[in-house]
Design a protein around this motif. Structure first.
Motif, PDB file in Angstrom:
ATOM      1  N   GLU A  54     108.026  47.846 -35.967  1.00 44.09           N
ATOM      2  CA  GLU A  54     107.554  49.204 -36.285  1.00 44.09           C
ATOM      3  C   GLU A  54     106.214  49.165 -36.998  1.00 44.09           C
ATOM      4  O   GLU A  54     105.338  50.009 -36.765  1.00 44.09           O
ATOM      5  CB  GLU A  54     108.591  49.931 -37.131  1.00 44.09           C
ATOM      6  N   THR A  55     106.051  48.162 -37.876  1.00 43.95           N
ATOM      7  CA  THR A  55     104.768  48.022 -38.571  1.00 43.95           C
ATOM      8  C   THR A  55     103.656  47.698 -37.589  1.00 43.95           C
ATOM      9  O   THR A  55     102.537  48.219 -37.705  1.00 43.95           O
ATOM     10  CB  THR A  55     104.870  46.916 -39.631  1.00 43.95           C
ATOM     11  N   LYS A  56     103.952  46.844 -36.615  1.00 42.47           N
ATOM     12  CA  LYS A  56     102.943  46.506 -35.608  1.00 42.47           C
ATOM     13  C   LYS A  56     102.544  47.747 -34.809  1.00 42.47           C
ATOM     14  O   LYS A  56     101.352  47.919 -34.465  1.00 42.47           O
ATOM     15  CB  LYS A  56     103.517  45.448 -34.658  1.00 42.47           C
ATOM     16  N   GLN A  57     103.485  48.631 -34.532  1.00 47.47           N
ATOM     17  CA  GLN A  57     103.148  49.869 -33.833  1.00 47.47           C
ATOM     18  C   GLN A  57     102.207  50.739 -34.667  1.00 47.47           C
ATOM     19  O   GLN A  57     101.256  51.319 -34.135  1.00 47.47           O
ATOM     20  CB  GLN A  57     104.419  50.641 -33.500  1.00 47.47           C
ATOM     21  N   LEU A  58     102.467  50.819 -35.986  1.00 47.53           N
ATOM     22  CA  LEU A  58     101.579  51.597 -36.859  1.00 47.53           C
ATOM     23  C   LEU A  58     100.189  50.984 -36.906  1.00 47.53           C
ATOM     24  O   LEU A  58      99.178  51.694 -36.885  1.00 47.53           O
ATOM     25  CB  LEU A  58     102.176  51.670 -38.271  1.00 47.53           C
ATOM     26  N   ILE A  59     100.136  49.653 -36.959  1.00 44.11           N
ATOM     27  CA  ILE A  59      98.836  48.979 -37.001  1.00 44.11           C
ATOM     28  C   ILE A  59      98.070  49.221 -35.703  1.00 44.11           C
ATOM     29  O   ILE A  59      96.867  49.513 -35.723  1.00 44.11           O
ATOM     30  CB  ILE A  59      99.028  47.470 -37.262  1.00 44.11           C
ATOM     31  N   ASP A  60      98.759  49.108 -34.580  1.00 47.06           N
ATOM     32  CA  ASP A  60      98.096  49.330 -33.283  1.00 47.06           C
ATOM     33  C   ASP A  60      97.594  50.767 -33.166  1.00 47.06           C
ATOM     34  O   ASP A  60      96.510  51.013 -32.604  1.00 47.06           O
ATOM     35  CB  ASP A  60      99.056  49.021 -32.146  1.00 47.06           C
ATOM     36  N   HIS A  61      98.383  51.711 -33.681  1.00 47.65           N
ATOM     37  CA  HIS A  61      97.952  53.110 -33.637  1.00 47.65           C
ATOM     38  C   HIS A  61      96.709  53.320 -34.503  1.00 47.65           C
ATOM     39  O   HIS A  61      95.775  54.036 -34.102  1.00 47.65           O
ATOM     40  CB  HIS A  61      99.082  54.003 -34.118  1.00 47.65           C
ATOM     41  N   LEU A  62      96.674  52.702 -35.691  1.00 45.07           N
ATOM     42  CA  LEU A  62      95.505  52.827 -36.551  1.00 45.07           C
ATOM     43  C   LEU A  62      94.298  52.140 -35.938  1.00 45.07           C
ATOM     44  O   LEU A  62      93.155  52.606 -36.094  1.00 45.07           O
ATOM     45  CB  LEU A  62      95.824  52.236 -37.933  1.00 45.07           C
ATOM     46  N   LYS A  63      94.545  51.052 -35.211  1.00 45.12           N
ATOM     47  CA  LYS A  63      93.438  50.298 -34.635  1.00 45.12           C
ATOM     48  C   LYS A  63      92.676  51.104 -33.596  1.00 45.12           C
ATOM     49  O   LYS A  63      91.483  50.861 -33.359  1.00 45.12           O
ATOM     50  CB  LYS A  63      93.985  49.018 -34.011  1.00 45.12           C
ATOM     51  N   GLU A  64      93.327  52.075 -32.963  1.00 43.86           N
ATOM     52  CA  GLU A  64      92.654  52.902 -31.974  1.00 43.86           C
ATOM     53  C   GLU A  64      91.537  53.721 -32.593  1.00 43.86           C
ATOM     54  O   GLU A  64      90.527  53.990 -31.932  1.00 43.86           O
ATOM     55  CB  GLU A  64      93.673  53.823 -31.296  1.00 43.86           C
ATOM     56  N   SER A  65      91.717  54.132 -33.855  1.00 46.75           N
ATOM     57  CA  SER A  65      90.704  54.965 -34.518  1.00 46.75           C
ATOM     58  C   SER A  65      89.894  54.200 -35.562  1.00 46.75           C
ATOM     59  O   SER A  65      88.789  54.608 -35.888  1.00 46.75           O
ATOM     60  CB  SER A  65      91.368  56.178 -35.184  1.00 46.75           C
ATOM     61  N   HIS A  66      90.446  53.104 -36.100  1.00 45.92           N
ATOM     62  CA  HIS A  66      89.757  52.321 -37.144  1.00 45.92           C
ATOM     63  C   HIS A  66      89.822  50.833 -36.802  1.00 45.92           C
ATOM     64  O   HIS A  66      90.468  50.041 -37.518  1.00 45.92           O
ATOM     65  CB  HIS A  66      90.372  52.576 -38.520  1.00 45.92           C
ATOM     66  N   PRO A  67      89.196  50.409 -35.714  1.00 49.54           N
ATOM     67  CA  PRO A  67      89.345  49.005 -35.296  1.00 49.54           C
ATOM     68  C   PRO A  67      88.768  48.008 -36.302  1.00 49.54           C
ATOM     69  O   PRO A  67      89.364  46.964 -36.557  1.00 49.54           O
ATOM     70  CB  PRO A  67      88.599  48.965 -33.960  1.00 49.54           C
ATOM     71  N   ILE A  68      87.605  48.311 -36.876  1.00 48.85           N
ATOM     72  CA  ILE A  68      86.976  47.368 -37.806  1.00 48.85           C
ATOM     73  C   ILE A  68      87.814  47.222 -39.070  1.00 48.85           C
ATOM     74  O   ILE A  68      87.989  46.123 -39.607  1.00 48.85           O
ATOM     75  CB  ILE A  68      85.548  47.844 -38.152  1.00 48.85           C
ATOM     76  N   LEU A  69      88.358  48.344 -39.553  1.00 47.04           N
ATOM     77  CA  LEU A  69      89.185  48.322 -40.757  1.00 47.04           C
ATOM     78  C   LEU A  69      90.411  47.440 -40.553  1.00 47.04           C
ATOM     79  O   LEU A  69      90.763  46.630 -41.424  1.00 47.04           O
ATOM     80  CB  LEU A  69      89.599  49.747 -41.120  1.00 47.04           C
ATOM     81  N   VAL A  70      91.054  47.569 -39.423  1.00 41.57           N
ATOM     82  CA  VAL A  70      92.250  46.757 -39.153  1.00 41.57           C
ATOM     83  C   VAL A  70      91.880  45.288 -39.046  1.00 41.57           C
ATOM     84  O   VAL A  70      92.608  44.414 -39.546  1.00 41.57           O
ATOM     85  CB  VAL A  70      92.947  47.258 -37.870  1.00 41.57           C
ATOM     86  N   GLU A  71      90.742  44.970 -38.427  1.00 45.21           N
ATOM     87  CA  GLU A  71      90.342  43.569 -38.270  1.00 45.21           C
ATOM     88  C   GLU A  71      90.076  42.907 -39.614  1.00 45.21           C
ATOM     89  O   GLU A  71      90.277  41.697 -39.766  1.00 45.21           O
ATOM     90  CB  GLU A  71      89.089  43.496 -37.398  1.00 45.21           C
ATOM     91  N   GLU A  72      89.637  43.669 -40.618  1.00 45.36           N
ATOM     92  CA  GLU A  72      89.375  43.098 -41.936  1.00 45.36           C
ATOM     93  C   GLU A  72      90.655  42.786 -42.700  1.00 45.36           C
ATOM     94  O   GLU A  72      90.630  42.015 -43.662  1.00 45.36           O
ATOM     95  CB  GLU A  72      88.509  44.059 -42.763  1.00 45.36           C
ATOM     96  N   VAL A  73      91.763  43.403 -42.287  1.00 39.91           N
ATOM     97  CA  VAL A  73      93.013  43.256 -43.056  1.00 39.91           C
ATOM     98  C   VAL A  73      93.967  42.278 -42.395  1.00 39.91           C
ATOM     99  O   VAL A  73      94.570  41.423 -43.056  1.00 39.91           O
ATOM    100  CB  VAL A  73      93.691  44.637 -43.232  1.00 39.91           C
TER     101      VAL A  73
END
Length: 678
Positions: free
Chosen positions: A489-508
């Motif tokens: 479920e966490t991976k789904q939330l991360i993937d959803h956030l990555k669609e709008s904030h890809p750079i932010l997710v890559e830093e974390v």
């Protein structure tokens, strides 16, 4: 534009040309044969479709074919009346059918028109109207059935979406067929009118303008009119039949030919009965040899079908036995299935079935759909599908909630009753079954319908059973939200956030924090009723502090401080004030002094006696503040907030612990007491 698209456009233009410009006889013959060919293809396609939506273009195609046929009628009428000639096809049809007798041909034409108009067209029109009406009326029930299957976990979100689209397409199709069937009816009427026009005006033109005798006029114009009517009515009859077939088709295993043969000859022994009846008819003056021949065919056919059916049954039984034996021998997959647990289960006794059965007016399934949407907005996570089932092991009025296979809550409902709640009122005149409200534990009573109005006038809050259980389910899911948030479920939330904030997710993630680290941080926030919907803010904080430390407890505290606006608003009362109980400096110093730092993180190492003293002091002060001001919030310094929560969470789980950094600087904070050690 493709050749396929261009051919359709040219066909429409040709129809317009036929209505205006005279066409030579050879071209008319070609177009007439084309019309018959298309009609034959259409009826063959309708016979081989398994579902009406497989031929969804049929209503529009029906309109084009009707317009094409009427255009041909106009062109042939022009040629017949102006030249007494309409091409070889019409002339051949007229000579062949009339057989030298134009009146016989006209009678045959009238019979075809009657068959099409009264039998096929009328029936298809009525079936189209009823099908359209019933399809529209059944849409709400089908939608609820899909939602029920989705909530029960029988289908996925994608399958539910596809089923809803199919229902909408079926409604549009049958609505369009209801209107398109009027084209068939109008076409039959127009064909009859055109024939009458050809005959009447053909007589007038032939005898007045062409100088033909009465017999010659009848022979020429009646023959051409009958030929024109036949080449027009034969494809019209095929199209009308195709219309009737497609609107009477239901969901089936195969095409029309397969269904007819499979269902008509489903009971082979009945052919023996039919053979005997036909044979007995031969004992009458009817031809004995003919009836005996037909009876023999039926008997042989029945014997062949019966043998084939018995052989097929034996094969199916053998296959079933082999499959059962194979499964019983050992099927790892089937054994593994027994180990699966549903994330959320709602089980109830048999007396509570009406609240979940839509046929009995139950709306629990719809309520659970709304609960999942509400909690998704409040908590910021996707709540799994709630599995709903009855359990005969429970008491009739009992229900229970399970999270990952473990019972976490239970309650009791009385249908045809209402739950009356009021923590401050005790009215002996309100009679009912004493109980406790399952979600919050308040004292309550189950009252009947007659006591409802009186209880409301006395100040009680009266709630119906579905609302009671809905509230209970909502509160339980909130309480155990962190357990429902796994790594997937966490991976789904991360993937959803990555669609709008890809750079932010890559830093974390995946460096410096893994999916498991993020799951633990979000879980700790949910444990203390802090929504994780504002994922961008949480990831911004993790991006800033994740390179400094990977201690998930410490990162959680940083995230809480970053969500100060949300937390401040969450705990502000109606007057815009946050009422709290603070810790005395000596308690805070005592806790700080007992925090030990290790390479695996920090933890609180305090003596059991001192722990008990702090917990009792917090409990006494919170109870006193709650009686006076309904305060259950403890405010302390940021350095010790998580240790205070860890210390009291086991004994005082309902007490909220906040730090000064988690409240906005301009927040109106009012102290209702100070916790001191005696």
């Amino acid at each position: 534009m493709s050749a396929r698209d261009l051919s359709v456009l040219l066909g429409v233009i040709l129809i317009v040309i036929m209505l205006v410009i005279p066409l030579p006889g050879g071209l008319l013959s070609f177009l007439i044969l084309t019309n018959i060919t298309i009609a034959l293809i259409v009826i063959l396609v309708t016979m081989n479709t398994q579902e009406p939506l497989d031929f969804a273009i049929f209503p529009s195609l029906l309109l084009l074919l009707t317009l094409f046929r009427l255009g041909l009628n106009v062109s042939t009428t022009r040629s017949i009346l102006s030249e007494a000639d309409a091409g070889g096809v019409i002339d051949t049809f007229g000579n062949f059918v009339t057989g030298g007798n134009t009146f016989v041909g006209f009678v045959i034409f009238l019979i075809l028109v009657i068959i099409q108009f009264i039998v096929i067209t009328k029936g298809a029109e009525r079936v189209s109207e009823v099908a359209a009406r019933f399809t529209l009326d059944a849409m709400p029930g089908k939608q609820m059935s899909i939602d029920a299957d989705l909530n029960a976990g029988l289908i996925t979100e994608q399958q539910a979406k596809e089923r809803r689209e199919k229902i909408e397409n079926e409604a549009d199709f049958y609505g369009a067929m209801d209107g398109a069937s009027k084209f068939v009816k109008g076409d039959a009427i127009a064909g009859l009118v055109i024939v009458l026009i050809n005959i009447i005006f053909g007589f007038i033109i032939g005898m007045t303008q062409m100088g033909l005798s009465l017999n010659e006029t009848v022979h020429v114009f009646m023959r051409l009119t009958v030929g024109d009517g036949l080449v027009s009515q034969i494809p019209a009859l095929l199209i009308a039949t195709a219309t009737g077939i497609i609107v009477t088709r239901v969901a089936a295993e195969g095409n029309l030919s397969y269904d007819v043969t499979a269902q008509l000859f489903r009971y082979p022994k009945l052919l023996y009965v039919a053979a005997g009846a036909i044979f007995l008819l031969g004992l009458t003056p009817i031809n004995f040899g003919l009836t005996t021949f037909i009876a023999a065919i039926l008997g042989v056919g029945g014997f062949y079908l019966d043998s084939s059916k018995q052989q097929q049954t034996d094969i199916e039984e053998f296959v079933d036995e082999e499959e059962e034996t194979s499964q019983e021998m050992s099927s790892p997959e089937s054994v593994v299935q027994l180990l699966n647990n549903d994330p959320i289960e709602f089980e109830f006794g048999y007396a509570l079935i009406p609240i979940a059965d839509a046929n009995q007016g139950g709306d629990l399934l719809d309520r659970i759909v709304m609960i999942r949407r509400q909690l998704a907005l409040e908590l910021g996570i996707v709540i799994p599908v709630v599995r709903i089932r009855d359990n005969i092991q429970l008491n009739p009025n009992e229900y229970q909630l399970k999270i990952k296979g473990n019972e976490v809550a239970k309650g009791e409902l009385y249908l045809n009753h209402y739950l009356a709640m009021s923590p401050d009122i005790e009215d002996d005149s309100i009679e009912g079954i004493d109980t406790k409200e399952p979600a919050f534990g308040m004292p309550a009573k189950w009252i009947n319908e007659e006591m409802k109005d009186e209880a409301e006038l006395s100040g009680y809050t009266v709630v119906d059973p579905p609302s009671v259980v809905s509230t209970h389910i909502t509160e339980v899911i909130k309480k155990y939200a962190s357990e429902l948030l796994g790594r997937e479920e966490t991976k789904q939330l991360i993937d959803h956030l990555k669609e709008s904030h890809p750079i932010l997710v890559e830093e974390v993630t995946p460096d410096p924090l893994s999916t498991g680290d993020i799951q633990r941080i979000l879980g700790r926030l949910l444990d203390e009723q802090v929504a994780v919907r504002n994922l961008p803010v949480i990831f911004e904080t993790l991006a800033d502090f994740g390179k400094m430390t990977t201690d998930t407890d410490l990162l959680t505290e940083y995230c809480r401080q970053a969500l100060s606006v949300q937390i401040t608003k969450q705990y502000m009362n109606e007057d815009g004030v946050i009422k709290v109980v603070t810790l005395s400096p000596n308690i805070e110093k005592s806790i700080i002094d007992h925090v030990q730092q290790t390479e695996h993180g920090n933890f609180l190492n305090i003596e059991p006696e001192q722990q008990q003293s702090i917990i009792e002091a917090v409990n006494q002060e919170v109870n006193r503040a709650f009686i006076q001001d309904s305060v259950t919030i403890v405010l302390c310094s940021p350095a010790i907030r998580m240790y205070v929560k860890q210390l009291i969470s086991r004994y005082l789980p309902e007490v909220v612990v906040l730090s000064y950094n988690e409240l906005e600087p301009d927040a109106d904070v009012e102290s209702a007491g100070v916790v001191n050690l005696t």
